[in-house]
Design a protein around this motif. Structure first.
Motif, PDB file in Angstrom:
ATOM      1  N   LEU A 146      -1.016  12.851  -8.651  1.00  0.00           N
ATOM      2  CA  LEU A 146      -1.827  12.219 -10.027  1.00  0.00           C
ATOM      3  C   LEU A 146      -1.075  11.778 -10.977  1.00  0.00           C
ATOM      4  O   LEU A 146      -0.907  10.912 -11.662  1.00  0.00           O
ATOM      5  N   ILE A 147      -0.043  12.912 -11.514  1.00  0.00           N
ATOM      6  CA  ILE A 147       1.077  12.596 -12.505  1.00  0.00           C
ATOM      7  C   ILE A 147       1.819  11.439 -12.369  1.00  0.00           C
ATOM      8  O   ILE A 147       2.042  10.393 -13.017  1.00  0.00           O
ATOM      9  N   LYS A 148       2.555  11.250 -10.847  1.00  0.00           N
ATOM     10  CA  LYS A 148       3.334  10.462 -10.669  1.00  0.00           C
ATOM     11  C   LYS A 148       2.613   8.996 -10.495  1.00  0.00           C
ATOM     12  O   LYS A 148       3.094   8.039 -11.265  1.00  0.00           O
ATOM     13  N   GLY A 149       1.335   8.942 -10.224  1.00  0.00           N
ATOM     14  CA  GLY A 149       0.389   7.652  -9.996  1.00  0.00           C
ATOM     15  C   GLY A 149       0.251   7.037 -11.325  1.00  0.00           C
ATOM     16  O   GLY A 149       0.369   5.950 -11.789  1.00  0.00           O
ATOM     17  N   LEU A 150      -0.259   7.930 -12.250  1.00  0.00           N
ATOM     18  CA  LEU A 150      -0.696   7.384 -13.705  1.00  0.00           C
ATOM     19  C   LEU A 150       0.742   7.084 -14.384  1.00  0.00           C
ATOM     20  O   LEU A 150       0.588   6.118 -15.239  1.00  0.00           O
ATOM     21  N   SER A 151       1.689   8.067 -14.334  1.00  0.00           N
ATOM     22  CA  SER A 151       2.830   7.549 -15.052  1.00  0.00           C
ATOM     23  C   SER A 151       3.488   6.228 -14.318  1.00  0.00           C
ATOM     24  O   SER A 151       3.993   5.416 -15.346  1.00  0.00           O
ATOM     25  N   VAL A 200       0.767  -1.356  -0.198  1.00  0.00           N
ATOM     26  CA  VAL A 200       0.098   0.023   0.042  1.00  0.00           C
ATOM     27  C   VAL A 200       0.846   1.365   0.080  1.00  0.00           C
ATOM     28  O   VAL A 200       0.527   2.296  -0.757  1.00  0.00           O
ATOM     29  N   PRO A 201       1.927   1.375   0.907  1.00  0.00           N
ATOM     30  CA  PRO A 201       2.913   2.649   0.666  1.00  0.00           C
ATOM     31  C   PRO A 201       3.350   2.713  -0.514  1.00  0.00           C
ATOM     32  O   PRO A 201       3.564   3.932  -1.116  1.00  0.00           O
ATOM     33  N   VAL A 202       3.858   1.750  -1.037  1.00  0.00           N
ATOM     34  CA  VAL A 202       4.566   1.889  -2.519  1.00  0.00           C
ATOM     35  C   VAL A 202       3.524   2.250  -3.638  1.00  0.00           C
ATOM     36  O   VAL A 202       3.972   2.965  -4.478  1.00  0.00           O
ATOM     37  N   ALA A 203       2.280   1.895  -3.479  1.00  0.00           N
ATOM     38  CA  ALA A 203       1.049   2.127  -4.226  1.00  0.00           C
ATOM     39  C   ALA A 203       0.578   3.522  -4.145  1.00  0.00           C
ATOM     40  O   ALA A 203      -0.400   3.657  -4.783  1.00  0.00           O
ATOM     41  N   ALA A 204       0.930   3.983  -2.989  1.00  0.00           N
ATOM     42  CA  ALA A 204      -0.066   5.341  -2.467  1.00  0.00           C
ATOM     43  C   ALA A 204      -0.059   6.081  -3.483  1.00  0.00           C
ATOM     44  O   ALA A 204      -1.290   6.993  -3.761  1.00  0.00           O
ATOM     45  N   PRO A 205       0.836   6.670  -4.312  1.00  0.00           N
ATOM     46  CA  PRO A 205       0.610   7.838  -5.474  1.00  0.00           C
ATOM     47  C   PRO A 205      -0.497   6.994  -6.556  1.00  0.00           C
ATOM     48  O   PRO A 205      -1.170   7.931  -6.896  1.00  0.00           O
ATOM     49  N   GLY A 206      -0.484   5.676  -6.817  1.00  0.00           N
ATOM     50  CA  GLY A 206      -1.679   5.384  -7.550  1.00  0.00           C
ATOM     51  C   GLY A 206      -2.903   5.447  -6.921  1.00  0.00           C
ATOM     52  O   GLY A 206      -4.051   5.720  -7.472  1.00  0.00           O
ATOM     53  N   ILE A 207      -2.958   5.009  -5.584  1.00  0.00           N
ATOM     54  CA  ILE A 207      -4.313   4.970  -4.651  1.00  0.00           C
ATOM     55  C   ILE A 207      -4.842   6.508  -4.906  1.00  0.00           C
ATOM     56  O   ILE A 207      -5.869   6.532  -5.081  1.00  0.00           O
ATOM     57  N   LEU A 208      -3.911   7.346  -4.350  1.00  0.00           N
ATOM     58  CA  LEU A 208      -4.326   8.686  -4.524  1.00  0.00           C
ATOM     59  C   LEU A 208      -4.927   9.238  -6.044  1.00  0.00           C
ATOM     60  O   LEU A 208      -5.880   9.986  -5.972  1.00  0.00           O
ATOM     61  N   ALA A 209      -4.224   8.916  -6.935  1.00  0.00           N
ATOM     62  CA  ALA A 209      -4.591   9.245  -8.143  1.00  0.00           C
ATOM     63  C   ALA A 209      -5.939   8.705  -8.357  1.00  0.00           C
ATOM     64  O   ALA A 209      -6.928   9.433  -9.150  1.00  0.00           O
ATOM     65  N   ALA A 210      -6.117   7.343  -8.088  1.00  0.00           N
ATOM     66  CA  ALA A 210      -7.587   6.687  -8.228  1.00  0.00           C
ATOM     67  C   ALA A 210      -8.676   7.391  -7.655  1.00  0.00           C
ATOM     68  O   ALA A 210      -9.616   7.473  -7.885  1.00  0.00           O
ATOM     69  N   GLY A 211      -8.256   7.585  -6.474  1.00  0.00           N
ATOM     70  CA  GLY A 211      -9.357   8.280  -5.407  1.00  0.00           C
ATOM     71  C   GLY A 211      -9.676   9.615  -6.024  1.00  0.00           C
ATOM     72  O   GLY A 211     -10.858   9.925  -5.947  1.00  0.00           O
TER      73      GLY A 211
END
Length: 270
Positions: free
Chosen positions: A260-265, A184-195
């Motif tokens: 958002l940018i970090k998560g999507l990229s 979960v911490p590693v995927a946090a940027p993607g989780i925030l982008a999804a939220g």
């Protein structure tokens, strides 16, 4: 000259496209600040600028109720969908739950027209007595956002995530601890982008609210569609209501833009 042209031309093209994209928003803001008569004039005139239209929408229409309903439903549905989608995406990526067939089913659910889902949902809510309530709208929004967010998050738990979890398991962590403390911490940027995307998806939803809501549970999209008087639709108050309805989304972007940018990229690179 050729080298200079190669540097200038792309900037000119991007500037023109940016102006084209921003022009409708600038037009709406201009109309929202003019009086009702000037808003209809062709060619357009600036006229006297003021905030009368913004005051008008709060005095003549239940705009506060629409705004509160949209905010509550979007926040609650996103808060419920995000942890469920995270767990689903993790199970798809790391445990291969259901195999390719279940993953394909989740993806196929996004291809269904919303009208196919709204009628059965209306029948279910009518049977249990939840029509015209916020609960029914939250559940309906979950039927859209949960598959979308889970499919979006699958890529964040694939690839190098397995090695990190194996290292945590070697150090004595359980699978549950590896999920909470590593994945979960590693995927946090993607989780925030999804939220963020889930919030916007729920905020803009129209069809489910149109069918399932009542006078006290209408959200902004349906409220704006009904913003008319005996003389027809008044463009200036409608423009002011549109600007106010866009404020929460614009307020979120500066704080979550990096994630958002970090998560999507990150998801795209994986």
């Amino acid at each position: 000259m050729n080298r200079l042209a190669k540097k200038i031309v792309p900037h000119i093209i991007l500037t023109v496209f940016s102006l084209i994209i921003l022009m409708p928003l600038v037009w709406i803001v201009r109309v929202s600040l003019t009086d009702k008569l000037t808003a209809y004039k062709i060619p357009p005139e600036i006229g006297t600028l003021g905030l009368n239209n913004y005051v008008d929408i709060f005095e003549r229409f239940p705009f506060v109720t629409w705004f509160a309903n949209s905010f509550i439903i979007a926040i609650v549905s996103t808060a419920i969908a995000l942890p469920l989608a995270t767990a689903m995406a993790y199970s798809f990526a790391r445990l291969n739950t259901g195999g390719a067939l279940l993953r394909l089913g989740v993806l196929a659910s996004q291809m269904l027209p919303p009208i196919i889902l709204v009628l059965p949902l209306f029948g279910v809510f009518l049977f249990v007595g939840l029509t015209q309530s916020r609960v029914s709208l939250i559940v309906a929004h979950l039927s859209i956002s949960l598959p979308f967010l889970s499919w979006m998050l699958v890529s964040f738990f694939e690839g190098d995530m397995a090695r990190l979890e194996e290292a945590a398991r070697v150090d004595g962590a359980s699978r549950w601890q590896a999920f909470l403390l590593v994945a979960v911490p590693v995927a946090a940027p993607g989780i925030l982008a999804a939220g963020l995307l889930g919030f916007i998806l729920s905020w803009n939803e129209f069809l489910f609210v149109l069918v399932l809501s009542g006078p006290g549970t209408q959200t902004l999209p349906v409220g704006l569609a009904s913003l008319e008087t005996h003389a027809g639709v008044e463009i200036a108050p409608l423009a002011a209501a549109t600007v106010v309805s866009l404020l929460p989304v614009f307020a979120l972007l500066p704080f979550l833009r990096k994630h958002l940018i970090k998560g999507l990229s990150l998801g795209a690179l994986k």
